[in-house]
Design a protein around this motif. Structure first.
Motif, PDB file in Angstrom:
ATOM      1  N   MET A   1      42.417  41.475  19.538  1.00  0.00           N
ATOM      2  CA  MET A   1      42.042  40.621  20.666  1.00  0.00           C
ATOM      3  C   MET A   1      42.332  41.298  22.001  1.00  0.00           C
ATOM      4  N   ALA A   2      43.396  42.109  22.059  1.00  0.00           N
ATOM      5  CA  ALA A   2      43.777  42.733  23.319  1.00  0.00           C
ATOM      6  C   ALA A   2      42.707  43.690  23.820  1.00  0.00           C
ATOM      7  N   GLU A   3      42.175  44.529  22.923  1.00  0.00           N
ATOM      8  CA  GLU A   3      41.159  45.497  23.343  1.00  0.00           C
ATOM      9  C   GLU A   3      39.893  44.790  23.812  1.00  0.00           C
ATOM     10  N   ALA A   4      39.486  43.756  23.081  1.00  0.00           N
ATOM     11  CA  ALA A   4      38.290  43.013  23.468  1.00  0.00           C
ATOM     12  C   ALA A   4      38.492  42.326  24.814  1.00  0.00           C
ATOM     13  N   THR A   5      39.686  41.789  25.036  1.00  0.00           N
ATOM     14  CA  THR A   5      39.980  41.119  26.305  1.00  0.00           C
ATOM     15  C   THR A   5      39.961  42.110  27.461  1.00  0.00           C
ATOM     16  N   ALA A   6      40.540  43.301  27.246  1.00  0.00           N
ATOM     17  CA  ALA A   6      40.534  44.324  28.290  1.00  0.00           C
ATOM     18  C   ALA A   6      39.111  44.736  28.628  1.00  0.00           C
ATOM     19  N   ALA A   7      38.276  44.905  27.605  1.00  0.00           N
ATOM     20  CA  ALA A   7      36.878  45.277  27.853  1.00  0.00           C
ATOM     21  C   ALA A   7      36.155  44.188  28.633  1.00  0.00           C
ATOM     22  N   TRP A   8      36.426  42.930  28.282  1.00  0.00           N
ATOM     23  CA  TRP A   8      35.801  41.797  28.977  1.00  0.00           C
ATOM     24  C   TRP A   8      36.214  41.781  30.450  1.00  0.00           C
ATOM     25  N   LEU A   9      37.509  41.988  30.695  1.00  0.00           N
ATOM     26  CA  LEU A   9      38.009  42.001  32.064  1.00  0.00           C
ATOM     27  C   LEU A   9      37.403  43.145  32.874  1.00  0.00           C
ATOM     28  N   ARG A  10      37.251  44.296  32.255  1.00  0.00           N
ATOM     29  CA  ARG A  10      36.662  45.432  32.965  1.00  0.00           C
ATOM     30  C   ARG A  10      35.206  45.153  33.332  1.00  0.00           C
ATOM     31  N   GLU A  11      34.490  44.475  32.437  1.00  0.00           N
ATOM     32  CA  GLU A  11      33.100  44.112  32.750  1.00  0.00           C
ATOM     33  C   GLU A  11      33.054  43.115  33.911  1.00  0.00           C
ATOM     34  N   ALA A  12      33.980  42.154  33.904  1.00  0.00           N
ATOM     35  CA  ALA A  12      34.040  41.191  35.010  1.00  0.00           C
ATOM     36  C   ALA A  12      34.354  41.899  36.317  1.00  0.00           C
ATOM     37  N   LEU A  13      35.258  42.878  36.262  1.00  0.00           N
ATOM     38  CA  LEU A  13      35.619  43.635  37.456  1.00  0.00           C
ATOM     39  C   LEU A  13      34.415  44.409  37.986  1.00  0.00           C
ATOM     40  N   ALA A  14      33.637  44.983  37.085  1.00  0.00           N
ATOM     41  CA  ALA A  14      32.466  45.748  37.499  1.00  0.00           C
ATOM     42  C   ALA A  14      31.435  44.867  38.201  1.00  0.00           C
ATOM     43  N   ARG A  15      31.405  43.586  37.860  1.00  0.00           N
ATOM     44  CA  ARG A  15      30.451  42.647  38.464  1.00  0.00           C
ATOM     45  C   ARG A  15      31.030  41.934  39.691  1.00  0.00           C
ATOM     46  N   ALA A  16      32.268  42.234  40.047  1.00  0.00           N
ATOM     47  CA  ALA A  16      32.956  41.491  41.108  1.00  0.00           C
ATOM     48  C   ALA A  16      32.183  41.571  42.431  1.00  0.00           C
ATOM     49  N   GLU A  17      32.242  40.471  43.169  1.00  0.00           N
ATOM     50  CA  GLU A  17      31.588  40.394  44.477  1.00  0.00           C
ATOM     51  C   GLU A  17      32.594  40.779  45.563  1.00  0.00           C
ATOM     52  N   PRO A  18      32.407  41.918  46.230  1.00  0.00           N
ATOM     53  CA  PRO A  18      33.375  42.355  47.242  1.00  0.00           C
ATOM     54  C   PRO A  18      33.207  41.597  48.556  1.00  0.00           C
ATOM     55  N   ARG A  19      34.310  41.345  49.196  1.00  0.00           N
ATOM     56  CA  ARG A  19      34.311  40.742  50.528  1.00  0.00           C
ATOM     57  C   ARG A  19      35.207  41.600  51.430  1.00  0.00           C
ATOM     58  N   ALA A  20      34.752  41.872  52.611  1.00  0.00           N
ATOM     59  CA  ALA A  20      35.499  42.751  53.516  1.00  0.00           C
ATOM     60  C   ALA A  20      36.351  41.999  54.526  1.00  0.00           C
TER      61      ALA A  20
END
Length: 216
Positions: A1-20
Motif C-alpha cells: 500500500m505504501a508504494e501505491a500511495t506514494a505513486a498516487w501522491l506524486r501524480e497529484a503533485l504533478a497536477r498541482a495548481e501553482p499560485r504565486a
C-alpha cells in the motif's frame, strides 16, 4: 500500500495548481487513494472535547493525535501513509517540485478533528517546519467554508483554499507564509491531515512518524 500511495501522491503533485501570491503555494486534488481515505475514516479517533483554542493548536497538546511510531504499529493505514511520505521517491519529488530541502528532516503527520469553536490565528509555520501539506478529509455542509485562510500579512486576508474531500494545500514556510482559520461555524467535524517535515531538533519526538530515521 505504501508504494501505491506514494505513486498516487506524486501524480497529484504533478497536477498541482501553482499560485504565486501572496506567497508560493500549490492547490492539489485527488491526493490519496480510496483505500487510504477509507482506512483513515475507520481510525478509532473521536473529536476531543476542548474549549477555546486561543487560536493555537498547542493550547490543547494532550488531545492531539499523530501518526507516530505507536500508531504506525497498530494501524496499517498509518504506516502505509507514513512510509509513502518518508520514501525517497516522494521526498525527492517534493524537493524538486517545491525547491525545498527535506533531507535530514523528520516526518510529522497530525490527524485533526476540529469542531465548532475551533480557530487559528494567522501564523507562518516558520522555524522548525521545513514543509507543510494540508489534506482535507471532509466536505463542509452547504454554505460553510472550511478551507485554510491565506493572508498577505497577520491582518490582511487574501483568500481561502478550496476545502473538498481529498483536496489540499502545500507551501514552504517562510516569513510571508501567513495562514490560519478565521472564526466561523463548523457544523459537524472538520477532519484533515497536517503533514510537516521538521528539523532534527524537534523536541516532541512522539509526534514523529519515524523518530529515529531522518529523511534520506
Amino acid at each position: 500500500m505504501a508504494e501505491a500511495t506514494a505513486a498516487w501522491l506524486r501524480e497529484a503533485l504533478a497536477r498541482a495548481e501553482p499560485r504565486a501570491t501572496p506567497y508560493r503555494h500549490w492547490l492539489l486534488a485527488c491526493m490519496l487513494p480510496g483505500t487510504v481515505l477509507r482506512g483513515i475514516d475507520a481510525l478509532p479517533v473521536v473529536p476531543p472535547a476542548i474549549g477555546d483554542t486561543a487560536g493555537r493548536r498547542e493550547t490543547h497538546n494532550s488531545t492531539r493525535w499523530f501518526f507516530g511510531a505507536g500508531q504506525r504499529a497498530q494501524f496499517p493505514v498509518c504506516h502505509a501513509l507514513a512510509a509513502a511520505l518518508q520514501s525517497r521517491a516522494m521526498t525527492r519529488a517534493l524537493e524538486d517540485h517545491c525547491a525545498v530541502r527535506l533531507r535530514g528532516g523528520f516526518l510529522r503527520i497530525e490527524y485533526c478533528l476540529d469542531t465548532d469553536g475551533f480557530w487559528l490565528e494567522p501564523h507562518t509555520d516558520i522555524g522548525a517546519k521545513l514543509f507543510t501539506m494540508l489534506i482535507y478529509l471532509t466536505d463542509p455542509p452547504v454554505g460553510e467554508d472550511w478551507g485554510t485562510d491565506i493572508y498577505v500579512s497577520a491582518t490582511a486576508h487574501a483568500g481561502t483554499a478550496p476545502c473538498r474531500r481529498n483536496h489540499g494545500l502545500i507551501f514552504v514556510p517562510g516569513a510571508d507564509s501567513w495562514h490560519g482559520f478565521a472564526r466561523r461555524p463548523i457544523t459537524g467535524v472538520r477532519r484533515s491531515l497536517i503533514v510537516n517535515y521538521v528539523t532534527p531538533d524537534w523536541r516532541a519526538r512522539h509526534e514523529l512518524a519515524f523518530p529515529d530515521i531522518a529523511v534520506a
